[in-house]
Design an enzyme around this catalytic site. Structure first.
Site, PDB file in Angstrom:
ATOM      1  N   ASN A   1       0.833  -1.221   0.000  1.00  0.00           N
ATOM      2  CA  ASN A   1       0.000   0.000   0.000  1.00  0.00           C
ATOM      3  C   ASN A   1       0.865   1.267   0.000  1.00  0.00           C
ATOM      4  O   ASN A   1       0.349   2.367   0.171  1.00  0.00           O
ATOM      5  CB  ASN A   1      -0.962   0.009   1.199  1.00  0.00           C
TER       6      ASN A   1
ATOM      7  N   THR B   1       5.109   2.835   3.809  1.00  0.00           N
ATOM      8  CA  THR B   1       6.520   3.200   4.026  1.00  0.00           C
ATOM      9  C   THR B   1       7.395   2.776   2.851  1.00  0.00           C
ATOM     10  O   THR B   1       8.556   3.166   2.782  1.00  0.00           O
ATOM     11  CB  THR B   1       7.084   2.547   5.317  1.00  0.00           C
ATOM     12  N   GLY B   2       6.848   1.982   1.965  1.00  0.00           N
ATOM     13  CA  GLY B   2       7.605   1.562   0.783  1.00  0.00           C
ATOM     14  C   GLY B   2       7.502   2.602  -0.319  1.00  0.00           C
ATOM     15  O   GLY B   2       6.818   3.620  -0.170  1.00  0.00           O
TER      16      GLY B   2
ATOM     17  N   THR C   1      -2.601  -4.233  10.736  1.00  0.00           N
ATOM     18  CA  THR C   1      -1.790  -4.749   9.619  1.00  0.00           C
ATOM     19  C   THR C   1      -1.205  -6.110   9.974  1.00  0.00           C
ATOM     20  O   THR C   1      -1.253  -7.051   9.172  1.00  0.00           O
ATOM     21  CB  THR C   1      -0.674  -3.745   9.263  1.00  0.00           C
TER      22      THR C   1
ATOM     23  N   TYR D   1       3.324  -2.899  17.717  1.00  0.00           N
ATOM     24  CA  TYR D   1       4.196  -3.668  16.820  1.00  0.00           C
ATOM     25  C   TYR D   1       4.519  -5.032  17.439  1.00  0.00           C
ATOM     26  O   TYR D   1       4.297  -6.071  16.818  1.00  0.00           O
ATOM     27  CB  TYR D   1       5.474  -2.866  16.581  1.00  0.00           C
TER      28      TYR D   1
ATOM     29  N   THR E   1      18.193  -5.279  10.577  1.00  0.00           N
ATOM     30  CA  THR E   1      18.807  -5.473   9.258  1.00  0.00           C
ATOM     31  C   THR E   1      18.842  -4.137   8.520  1.00  0.00           C
ATOM     32  O   THR E   1      17.911  -3.341   8.631  1.00  0.00           O
ATOM     33  CB  THR E   1      18.007  -6.537   8.476  1.00  0.00           C
TER      34      THR E   1
ATOM     35  N   ARG F   1      15.319   4.619  11.524  1.00  0.00           N
ATOM     36  CA  ARG F   1      16.084   3.570  12.204  1.00  0.00           C
ATOM     37  C   ARG F   1      17.547   3.989  12.315  1.00  0.00           C
ATOM     38  O   ARG F   1      18.030   4.869  11.595  1.00  0.00           O
ATOM     39  CB  ARG F   1      15.910   2.234  11.486  1.00  0.00           C
TER      40      ARG F   1
HETATM   41  P1  NAD Z   1       9.701  -1.240   5.258  1.00  0.00           P
HETATM   42  O1  NAD Z   1       8.925  -0.247   6.040  1.00  0.00           O
HETATM   43  O2  NAD Z   1      10.686  -0.743   4.271  1.00  0.00           O
HETATM   44  O3  NAD Z   1       8.752  -2.265   4.522  1.00  0.00           O
HETATM   45  C1  NAD Z   1       7.419  -2.540   4.920  1.00  0.00           C
HETATM   46  C2  NAD Z   1       6.559  -2.540   3.667  1.00  0.00           C
HETATM   47  O4  NAD Z   1       5.203  -2.915   4.041  1.00  0.00           O
HETATM   48  C3  NAD Z   1       6.468  -1.154   3.016  1.00  0.00           C
HETATM   49  O5  NAD Z   1       6.650  -1.254   1.633  1.00  0.00           O
HETATM   50  C4  NAD Z   1       5.040  -0.687   3.354  1.00  0.00           C
HETATM   51  O6  NAD Z   1       4.520   0.221   2.415  1.00  0.00           O
HETATM   52  C5  NAD Z   1       4.306  -2.004   3.385  1.00  0.00           C
HETATM   53  N1  NAD Z   1       3.069  -1.968   4.190  1.00  0.00           N
HETATM   54  C6  NAD Z   1       2.909  -1.456   5.439  1.00  0.00           C
HETATM   55  N2  NAD Z   1       1.633  -1.610   5.832  1.00  0.00           N
HETATM   56  C7  NAD Z   1       0.980  -2.242   4.820  1.00  0.00           C
HETATM   57  C8  NAD Z   1      -0.350  -2.667   4.634  1.00  0.00           C
HETATM   58  N3  NAD Z   1      -1.299  -2.489   5.579  1.00  0.00           N
HETATM   59  N4  NAD Z   1      -0.691  -3.275   3.466  1.00  0.00           N
HETATM   60  C9  NAD Z   1       0.242  -3.456   2.480  1.00  0.00           C
HETATM   61  N5  NAD Z   1       1.533  -3.056   2.622  1.00  0.00           N
HETATM   62  C10 NAD Z   1       1.889  -2.459   3.775  1.00  0.00           C
HETATM   63  O7  NAD Z   1      10.445  -2.157   6.345  1.00  0.00           O
HETATM   64  P2  NAD Z   1      11.394  -3.425   6.176  1.00  0.00           P
HETATM   65  O8  NAD Z   1      12.570  -3.215   7.025  1.00  0.00           O
HETATM   66  O9  NAD Z   1      11.556  -3.776   4.766  1.00  0.00           O
HETATM   67  O10 NAD Z   1      10.508  -4.545   6.908  1.00  0.00           O
HETATM   68  C11 NAD Z   1       9.862  -5.587   6.198  1.00  0.00           C
HETATM   69  C12 NAD Z   1       9.301  -6.591   7.208  1.00  0.00           C
HETATM   70  O11 NAD Z   1      10.346  -7.144   7.974  1.00  0.00           O
HETATM   71  C13 NAD Z   1       8.288  -5.983   8.193  1.00  0.00           C
HETATM   72  O12 NAD Z   1       7.255  -6.917   8.400  1.00  0.00           O
HETATM   73  C14 NAD Z   1       9.103  -5.816   9.453  1.00  0.00           C
HETATM   74  O13 NAD Z   1       8.304  -5.892  10.598  1.00  0.00           O
HETATM   75  C15 NAD Z   1      10.071  -6.981   9.359  1.00  0.00           C
HETATM   76  N6  NAD Z   1      11.297  -6.714  10.121  1.00  0.00           N
HETATM   77  C16 NAD Z   1      12.286  -5.924   9.616  1.00  0.00           C
HETATM   78  C17 NAD Z   1      13.417  -5.700  10.374  1.00  0.00           C
HETATM   79  C18 NAD Z   1      14.564  -4.866   9.865  1.00  0.00           C
HETATM   80  O14 NAD Z   1      15.523  -4.671  10.615  1.00  0.00           O
HETATM   81  N7  NAD Z   1      14.586  -4.385   8.649  1.00  0.00           N
HETATM   82  C19 NAD Z   1      13.546  -6.251  11.658  1.00  0.00           C
HETATM   83  C20 NAD Z   1      12.498  -7.023  12.135  1.00  0.00           C
HETATM   84  C21 NAD Z   1      11.388  -7.269  11.361  1.00  0.00           C
HETATM   85  N1  UDP Z   2      18.614   5.027  18.090  1.00  0.00           N
HETATM   86  C1  UDP Z   2      19.429   6.102  18.349  1.00  0.00           C
HETATM   87  N2  UDP Z   2      19.392   7.167  17.504  1.00  0.00           N
HETATM   88  C2  UDP Z   2      18.598   7.197  16.393  1.00  0.00           C
HETATM   89  C3  UDP Z   2      17.774   6.085  16.126  1.00  0.00           C
HETATM   90  C4  UDP Z   2      17.797   5.027  17.012  1.00  0.00           C
HETATM   91  O1  UDP Z   2      20.189   6.116  19.347  1.00  0.00           O
HETATM   92  O2  UDP Z   2      18.643   8.208  15.664  1.00  0.00           O
HETATM   93  C5  UDP Z   2      18.672   3.876  19.010  1.00  0.00           C
HETATM   94  C6  UDP Z   2      17.327   3.408  19.513  1.00  0.00           C
HETATM   95  O3  UDP Z   2      16.953   4.113  20.671  1.00  0.00           O
HETATM   96  C7  UDP Z   2      17.598   1.931  19.764  1.00  0.00           C
HETATM   97  C8  UDP Z   2      18.624   1.555  18.701  1.00  0.00           C
HETATM   98  O4  UDP Z   2      19.213   2.784  18.284  1.00  0.00           O
HETATM   99  O5  UDP Z   2      18.174   1.764  21.037  1.00  0.00           O
HETATM  100  C9  UDP Z   2      18.020   0.855  17.497  1.00  0.00           C
HETATM  101  O6  UDP Z   2      16.941   1.628  17.048  1.00  0.00           O
HETATM  102  P1  UDP Z   2      16.106   1.287  15.741  1.00  0.00           P
HETATM  103  O7  UDP Z   2      14.954   2.234  15.679  1.00  0.00           O
HETATM  104  O8  UDP Z   2      17.005   1.213  14.553  1.00  0.00           O
HETATM  105  O9  UDP Z   2      15.610  -0.208  15.966  1.00  0.00           O
HETATM  106  P2  UDP Z   2      14.957  -0.978  17.215  1.00  0.00           P
HETATM  107  O10 UDP Z   2      14.922  -0.120  18.427  1.00  0.00           O
HETATM  108  O11 UDP Z   2      13.608  -1.340  16.736  1.00  0.00           O
HETATM  109  O12 UDP Z   2      15.882  -2.127  17.394  1.00  0.00           O
END
Ligand code: NAD
Ligand code: UDP
Length: 311
Positions: A33, A36-37, A93, A146, A176, A187
């Site tokens: 949708n 955030t993409g 979601t 979340y 990641t 992030r």
């Molecule tokens: P991202 O925000 O780049 O990707 C999320 C995607 O989902 C976006 O393209 C967004 O538009 C789409 N989206 C959100 N709500 C939606 C909805 N209701 N219907 C259809 N599309 C929707 O983030 P990402 O890092 O690519 O994360 C992808 C997945 O991996 C997520 O489920 C996230 O929770 C999971 N994840 C990522 C990380 C990470 O470090 N990157 C860590 C843990 C979990």
């Molecule tokens: N963080 C930070 N400065 C920033 C963004 C995040 O110090 O500008 C910290 C945040 O408080 C957390 C860690 O970095 O302790 C990782 O944050 P992120 O949002 O990347 O992921 P998550 O908390 O979901 O692991």
């Protein structure tokens, strides 16, 4: 040719997954949708005859009736600022999205891989985190929309497996990073790199003593596909890089790599921010023969180059 649905396919991880599946010879339906993409992440695929984009919300899939073999369910905002912006939408979601995907999978006998998260461990009291740990999650905090949404999605996957025999897999993703992260994503890796390149202060939340473990996207995508392709694991599996850093160490490393003149500013720590996080990946090693291969030096260099190219 397999027909594969990738929800959240226009996001950071989803778009890389679409690339990997198409490169392997699959037909990919990318559903997103665009919350955030971005279409920029998939624009190079638009003319590909093995790629189809559907602008839709995973919480309302009534119109989608596609015969598919596999579903990677990634749709969900992942950055704290984005998932806290509309918390009710975030939990819908995860929960309604998982139900819709699992119903579709049940109808078409498709396999499902659910993108879960290390956040299901909350602020962990066990370190490093093994899959057997149940976590320490605040059910009513600002991160709960979340964390609890993802926990419920895991429950749904396992119950659709038990009750209806749907073939589900769950990956618990630890932080990641890499190219195609949104520069305003919030992030830590993208924030620090963008700030260092622009010469702005790096914004550390708290004293920077909290830890995270950072995985490069290509290792993770490899782990996704291995998990989908094996019948060895139907229970959750940690995917991440076990090398652990304090946030202060990460800031210093990024400033050194960018050769930045930035300073560090210390800001309030958001509530429920986990103090430590590191995956125990022994289960992934034994079940998938998977381990990350890109170290932080190489991964950061590639990510810094990406942000320099778009800023
Ligand atoms: P991202 O925000 O780049 O990707 C999320 C995607 O989902 C976006 O393209 C967004 O538009 C789409 N989206 C959100 N709500 C939606 C909805 N209701 N219907 C259809 N599309 C929707 O983030 P990402 O890092 O690519 O994360 C992808 C997945 O991996 C997520 O489920 C996230 O929770 C999971 N994840 C990522 C990380 C990470 O470090 N990157 C860590 C843990 C979990
Ligand atoms: N963080 C930070 N400065 C920033 C963004 C995040 O110090 O500008 C910290 C945040 O408080 C957390 C860690 O970095 O302790 C990782 O944050 P992120 O949002 O990347 O992921 P998550 O908390 O979901 O692991």
């Amino acid at each position: 040719m397999k027909r594969i649905l990738v929800t959240g396919g226009a996001g950071f991880l989803g778009s890389h997954l679409c690339d990997a599946l198409i490169a392997r010879g699959d037909f990919v339906i990318c559903l997103d949708n665009l919350y955030t993409g971005s279409k920029n992440n998939i624009s190079h695929l638009e003319e590909n005859e093995h790629f189809n984009f559907i602008d839709a919300d995973v919480t309302a899939l009534d119109g989608l009736d596609a015969d598919i073999d596999e579903i990677y369910n990634l749709a969900c905002p992942a950055s704290p600022i984005h998932y806290q912006h509309n918390p009710v939408k975030t939990i819908k979601t995860s929960v309604l999205g998982a139900i819709n995907i699992l119903e579709l999978a049940n109808k078409y006998n498709a396999k499902v891989l659910q993108a879960s998260t290390s956040e299901i461990y909350g602020d962990p009291l066990e370190h490093p985190q093994k899959e057997s740990y149940w976590g320490n999650v605040n059910p009513i905090g600002v991160r709960s929309c979340y964390d609890e949404g993802k926990r419920c999605a895991e429950t749904l996957c396992i119950d659709y497996q038990r009750q209806f025999g749907v073939d589900t897999r769950i990956v618990r993703i630890f932080n990641t990073y890499g190219p195609r992260m949104n520069k305003d994503d919030g992030r830590v890796v993208s924030n620090f790199i963008v700030q260092a390149i622009k010469g702005e202060n790096l914004t550390i939340f708290g004293d920077g003593g909290q830890t995270r473990s950072f995985c490069y996207y290509s290792d993770l995508i490899d782990g996704f596909i291995k998990t989908m392709d094996t019948d060895q694991s139907k229970t959750p599996i940690n995917l991440g890089n076990p090398r652990e850093f304090t946030i202060l160490e990460l800031a210093e490393l990024i400033m050194k790599k960018v050769n930045s003149k930035s300073s560090i500013s210390f800001n309030d720590l958001p509530s429920d921010d986990p103090k430590q996080r590191r995956p125990d990946i022994s289960y992934a090693v034994s079940k998938l023969n998977w381990r990350p291969s890109i170290d932080i030096e190489e991964g950061l260099d590639a990510t810094i180059n990406y942000f320099k190219s778009i800023l």
